[in-house]
Scaffold this motif. Structure first.
Motif, PDB file in Angstrom:
ATOM      1  N   UNK A 101       0.783  -1.224   0.000  1.00  0.00           N
ATOM      2  CA  UNK A 101       0.000   0.000   0.000  1.00  0.00           C
ATOM      3  C   UNK A 101       0.813   1.270   0.000  1.00  0.00           C
ATOM      4  N   UNK A 102       2.084   1.173   0.366  1.00  0.00           N
ATOM      5  CA  UNK A 102       2.861   2.404   0.497  1.00  0.00           C
ATOM      6  C   UNK A 102       3.102   3.097  -0.847  1.00  0.00           C
ATOM      7  N   UNK A 103       3.147   2.316  -1.930  1.00  0.00           N
ATOM      8  CA  UNK A 103       3.532   2.891  -3.226  1.00  0.00           C
ATOM      9  C   UNK A 103       2.405   2.851  -4.255  1.00  0.00           C
ATOM     10  N   UNK A 104       1.179   2.674  -3.806  1.00  0.00           N
ATOM     11  CA  UNK A 104       0.064   2.586  -4.758  1.00  0.00           C
ATOM     12  C   UNK A 104       0.041   3.786  -5.707  1.00  0.00           C
ATOM     13  N   UNK A 105       0.130   4.968  -5.134  1.00  0.00           N
ATOM     14  CA  UNK A 105       0.051   6.182  -5.949  1.00  0.00           C
ATOM     15  C   UNK A 105       1.289   6.364  -6.815  1.00  0.00           C
ATOM     16  N   UNK A 106       2.459   6.115  -6.248  1.00  0.00           N
ATOM     17  CA  UNK A 106       3.684   6.344  -7.010  1.00  0.00           C
ATOM     18  C   UNK A 106       3.778   5.400  -8.210  1.00  0.00           C
ATOM     19  N   UNK A 107       3.414   4.138  -8.022  1.00  0.00           N
ATOM     20  CA  UNK A 107       3.456   3.186  -9.135  1.00  0.00           C
ATOM     21  C   UNK A 107       2.418   3.559 -10.189  1.00  0.00           C
ATOM     22  N   UNK A 108       1.217   3.874  -9.749  1.00  0.00           N
ATOM     23  CA  UNK A 108       0.154   4.242 -10.690  1.00  0.00           C
ATOM     24  C   UNK A 108       0.556   5.462 -11.511  1.00  0.00           C
ATOM     25  N   UNK A 109       1.204   6.426 -10.884  1.00  0.00           N
ATOM     26  CA  UNK A 109       1.616   7.633 -11.608  1.00  0.00           C
ATOM     27  C   UNK A 109       2.693   7.314 -12.648  1.00  0.00           C
ATOM     28  N   UNK A 283      14.619   2.402 -14.504  1.00  0.00           N
ATOM     29  CA  UNK A 283      15.374   1.399 -13.732  1.00  0.00           C
ATOM     30  C   UNK A 283      14.731   0.982 -12.410  1.00  0.00           C
ATOM     31  N   UNK A 284      13.519   0.419 -12.479  1.00  0.00           N
ATOM     32  CA  UNK A 284      12.793  -0.055 -11.299  1.00  0.00           C
ATOM     33  C   UNK A 284      12.669   1.048 -10.249  1.00  0.00           C
ATOM     34  N   UNK A 285      11.977   2.109 -10.632  1.00  0.00           N
ATOM     35  CA  UNK A 285      11.815   3.265  -9.737  1.00  0.00           C
ATOM     36  C   UNK A 285      10.350   3.612  -9.499  1.00  0.00           C
ATOM     37  N   UNK A 286       9.435   2.750  -9.917  1.00  0.00           N
ATOM     38  CA  UNK A 286       8.010   3.094  -9.790  1.00  0.00           C
ATOM     39  C   UNK A 286       7.623   3.399  -8.348  1.00  0.00           C
ATOM     40  N   UNK A 287       8.203   2.665  -7.423  1.00  0.00           N
ATOM     41  CA  UNK A 287       7.881   2.830  -6.003  1.00  0.00           C
ATOM     42  C   UNK A 287       8.610   4.007  -5.365  1.00  0.00           C
ATOM     43  N   UNK A 288       9.590   4.578  -6.074  1.00  0.00           N
ATOM     44  CA  UNK A 288      10.597   5.433  -5.459  1.00  0.00           C
ATOM     45  C   UNK A 288      10.252   6.922  -5.566  1.00  0.00           C
TER      46      UNK A 288
END
Length: 318
Positions: A101-109, A283-288
């Motif tokens: 749940x912590x990165x729902x918005x960041x990944x979606x964006x 480079x795998x940054x969707x959550x970041x």
């Protein structure tokens, strides 16, 4: 109990100290390592004598788990836990929790960002405008009115659906179970084959496990329209990435936006997707994001505190 945070969480040390204070106030010891390591022996050394270890997205191997004689709980400050040796943990009776749940918005964006880049050639335009011999403008496409296929309508898939809906897209989805929330948003559930055949944009939101590894084979991807694009901000091995590269180069899929691969960066130079046509890669940054890092730290420490108080939460493996 002894709680050890084995790697940085990309937040200020002051926040770590603040979040650890309730643990210390209850009489537990907290140790924080400010430098990350992927060395199995070093991880084993750091884990020694710990009752609880907290990690992020770096691999946590069997060697570290097996040598941690007191270990009871692996608290993963990440959504996926496939980088933890689950079998070794299970053999020792060690519970595993995640920070879903912590990165729902960041990944979606980032899904939206990759889609816009593929559709509007933003990265290519940025490179072209800097060339002395300007090659000319690139005509793009709009998201509005397109059919977006959401593979996996969990929390991230749902947040992605909401953002696409705001752009005026039509939504279809595939999931093991149907969610009323998704239907209320206007999403229609269909079979996987129908989704692949009819979507203009396909976005993947599945966990990586035995059932989903290789889930989208080259044969499945071949069902997509030649004008369609594929976005993957979930896990790389869910897709046959070599097959995807072939389909992109053959013009059988119009484009792809990928944040994940069959391995973590750095990616070998001979990895086919690096040379594929119309592929936008990150480079795998969707959550970041700054916001997501703060949220995951809070969830991770809440998980630790809940475990210490005998009410473990967010458990993904008993």
């Amino acid at each position: 109990m002894l709680i050890k945070l084995l790697e940085p969480l990309r937040v200020p040390n002051e926040l770590i100290e603040e979040l650890a204070q309730p643990i210390k106030e209850r009489g537990h010891e907290f140790v924080y390592y400010e430098e990350k390591t992927t060395d199995a022996k070093e991880l084993a050394e750091r884990s020694k004598d710990a009752d609880v270890v907290m990690i992020a997205n770096n691999p946590y191997p069997a060697e570290a788990i097996e040598q941690a004689d007191q270990l009871k709980f692996i608290n993963v400050a990440f959504t996926g836990v496939d980088h933890v040796d689950g079998e070794a943990a299970k053999e020792k009776g060690v519970k595993i929790a995640n920070a879903a749940g912590y990165s729902d918005q960041s990944v979606a964006e980032l899904v939206i960002g990759l889609t816009l880049d593929v559709y509007r050639s933003i990265s290519q335009g940025n490179a072209d405008i800097r060339k002395e011999d300007f090659p000319g403008m690139i005509q793009g496409r709009e998201i509005k009115g397109k059919t977006v296929g959401i593979i996996g309508t969990g929390n991230i898939g749902m947040q992605t659906a909401r953002l696409f809906k705001a752009f005026g897209a039509n939504l279809i989805g595939y999931n093991n179970s149907e969610k009323e929330e998704a239907k209320e948003l206007g999403l229609e559930y269909v079979s996987l084959d129908e989704l692949l055949k009819t979507s203009d944009i396909v976005t993947v939101h599945l966990p990586l496990n035995e059932e989903t590894e290789g889930f989208l084979s080259k044969e499945k991807l071949s069902l997509m329209k030649e004008s369609a694009v594929l976005i993957n901000c979930a896990r790389g091995p869910i897709i046959d990435n070599d097959g995807l590269a072939e389909l992109l180069n053959e013009g059988k899929i119009a484009g792809a936006g990928l944040d994940v691969f069959d391995m973590e960066p750095p990616i070998p130079s001979d990895y086919p997707i690096l040379q594929a046509k119309n592929a936008v890669l990150t480079p795998h940054v969707a959550y970041l994001t700054d916001e997501a890092m703060v949220e995951r730290a809070k969830i991770a420490f809440d998980n630790t505190l809940a475990f210490l108080e005998g009410n473990p939460q967010n458990i993904v493996q008993e």
